[in-house]
Design an enzyme around this catalytic site. Structure first.
Site, short mmCIF file in Angstrom:
data_model
loop_
_atom_site.label_atom_id
_atom_site.label_comp_id
_atom_site.label_asym_id
_atom_site.label_seq_id
_atom_site.Cartn_x
_atom_site.Cartn_y
_atom_site.Cartn_z
N LYS A 117 86.67 37.87 72.16
CA LYS A 117 86.33 36.44 72.10
C LYS A 117 84.86 36.29 71.66
O LYS A 117 83.97 36.88 72.27
CB LYS A 117 86.52 35.76 73.45
CG LYS A 117 86.22 34.27 73.41
CD LYS A 117 86.69 33.57 74.68
CE LYS A 117 85.67 33.54 75.78
NZ LYS A 117 84.58 32.57 75.60
N ASP A 158 85.93 30.99 69.97
CA ASP A 158 85.96 29.97 71.03
C ASP A 158 84.81 28.98 70.83
O ASP A 158 83.79 29.03 71.52
CB ASP A 158 85.87 30.66 72.39
CG ASP A 158 86.00 29.68 73.55
OD1 ASP A 158 86.52 28.57 73.33
OD2 ASP A 158 85.59 30.04 74.66
N LYS A 218 85.51 25.55 70.60
CA LYS A 218 85.99 24.30 71.21
C LYS A 218 85.68 23.08 70.33
O LYS A 218 84.89 22.20 70.69
CB LYS A 218 85.39 24.10 72.61
CG LYS A 218 85.80 25.19 73.60
CD LYS A 218 85.35 24.87 75.01
CE LYS A 218 85.78 25.94 76.01
NZ LYS A 218 85.11 27.24 75.86
N ASP A 260 86.12 16.61 67.26
CA ASP A 260 85.47 15.74 66.27
C ASP A 260 86.56 14.88 65.64
O ASP A 260 87.70 14.90 66.11
CB ASP A 260 84.74 16.61 65.23
CG ASP A 260 83.50 15.93 64.65
OD1 ASP A 260 83.62 14.74 64.27
OD2 ASP A 260 82.45 16.57 64.57
N ARG A 301 82.40 39.42 82.22
CA ARG A 301 81.53 40.31 82.99
C ARG A 301 82.20 41.54 83.58
O ARG A 301 81.57 42.61 83.58
CB ARG A 301 80.81 39.49 84.08
CG ARG A 301 79.69 38.64 83.49
CD ARG A 301 79.30 37.50 84.40
NE ARG A 301 80.32 36.47 84.44
CZ ARG A 301 80.20 35.31 85.07
NH1 ARG A 301 79.09 35.04 85.73
NH2 ARG A 301 81.17 34.42 85.05
N THR A 331 86.74 23.69 83.53
CA THR A 331 86.81 24.04 84.96
C THR A 331 85.51 23.71 85.68
O THR A 331 85.45 23.74 86.90
CB THR A 331 87.15 25.52 85.16
OG1 THR A 331 86.32 26.28 84.30
CG2 THR A 331 88.60 25.79 84.85
O1 C5P Z 1 82.39 36.78 82.69
P1 C5P Z 1 83.69 36.04 82.86
O2 C5P Z 1 84.90 36.93 82.97
O3 C5P Z 1 83.64 34.99 83.93
O4 C5P Z 1 83.85 35.29 81.46
C1 C5P Z 1 84.89 34.40 81.21
C2 C5P Z 1 84.80 33.88 79.80
O5 C5P Z 1 85.73 32.83 79.68
C3 C5P Z 1 83.44 33.30 79.41
O6 C5P Z 1 83.28 33.50 78.00
C4 C5P Z 1 83.59 31.84 79.74
O7 C5P Z 1 82.79 31.03 78.94
C5 C5P Z 1 85.06 31.60 79.41
N1 C5P Z 1 85.68 30.49 80.12
C6 C5P Z 1 85.72 30.41 81.50
N2 C5P Z 1 86.31 29.36 82.12
C7 C5P Z 1 86.83 28.38 81.40
C8 C5P Z 1 86.81 28.44 80.01
C9 C5P Z 1 86.21 29.52 79.40
O8 C5P Z 1 85.24 31.30 82.19
N3 C5P Z 1 87.43 27.39 82.01
#
Ligand code: C5P
Length: 227
Positions: free
Chosen positions: A32, A59, A61, A64, A207, A116
């Site tokens: 991603k 990603d 998003k 527009d 992460r 979220t």
């Molecule tokens: O580090 P982590 O596993 O939390 O990363 C989750 C990824 O998914 C990040 O790129 C974050 O921006 C994305 N994301 C999220 N929750 C959402 C939409 C996207 O954590 N509702």
């Protein structure tokens, strides 16, 4: 199923992204690329990550007017990305335009419903009286009625959405944490195996992979946990 892990390249530079991508490419299904990396490095980073052989989920998003979103989707399709995101709250005409621009063989267009980070009060401030769960369902149905074949949803939304959406709609789920791994700022998390069991098609994992001491081993361990 083929490898459902989408590793988020949430790093600021092309060098870091490519080092990570090359290390973990054999252990994941896709990468991603989000706003931080894309805005810093431009479309070239998409090409270079695609060169590792992995699929790319762009990603950004989009939200527009329909004409502008359609052109952005066309540009993304020319960069050979396999998935991209648009805000479902952009409305039916925008969603249809995005899906038409992607066409049958282009990227999978994923609708983002309610971020979220937003709670009931945030929705009320926007003039929306539904609960977040109701608004997620509403926008998910709007998006699929407009022709979208995929949605981004949180782990807690997988089961309720599976109950109301056509079975072929692909659900892409962030908020994934292997057992025993710090949840960080993610408040509602699920293990990879539980998310797949609940009905997710793809797991977006940041992460727990990129911040691990050995990202390749971390990705492989997650893969193995899926059986
Ligand atoms: O580090 P982590 O596993 O939390 O990363 C989750 C990824 O998914 C990040 O790129 C974050 O921006 C994305 N994301 C999220 N929750 C959402 C939409 C996207 O954590 N509702």
């Amino acid at each position: 199923m083929s490898n459902p892990i989408i590793a988020a390249l949430d790093v600021p530079t092309a060098n870091e992204a490519l080092t990570l991508a090359k290390a973990i490419a054999p252990a994941v299904g896709a990468f991603k690329i989000g706003k931080e990396l894309f805005v810093a490095e431009g479309p070239d980073i998409v090409r270079r990550v695609r060169d590792t052989g992995a699929a790319v989920f762009l990603d950004l998003k989009f939200h527009d007017i329909p004409n502008t979103v359609a052109k952005a989707v066309t540009s993304a399709a020319h960069q050979d990305v396999q998935m991209l995101t648009v805000h479902a709250s952009g409305g039916t005409a925008m969603l249809r335009a995005a899906q038409e621009a992607a066409g049958g063989n282009g990227p999978l267009v994923l609708g983002v419903t309610v971020l979220t980070s937003m709670d009931q009060q945030d929705l009320n401030e926007l003039g929306i009286q539904k609960t977040p769960a109701e608004q997620v369902r509403h926008l998910a149905q709007l998006a699929t009625a407009a022709g979208l074949r995929g949605l981004v949803c949180s782990p807690q939304e997988i089961a309720p959405l599976r109950g109301v959406l056509p079975a072929e709609v692909q659900l892409v789920t962030p908020g994934i944490r292997p057992a025993g791994i710090a949840s960080g700022d993610q408040k509602r998390v699920m293990t990879p195996a539980d998310a797949i069991t609940a009905g997710a098609d793809w797991l977006v994992i940041g992460r727990p992979i990129y911040a691990a001491e050995n990202p390749r081993e971390a990705a492989e361990a997650i893969r193995e946990s899926l059986g």
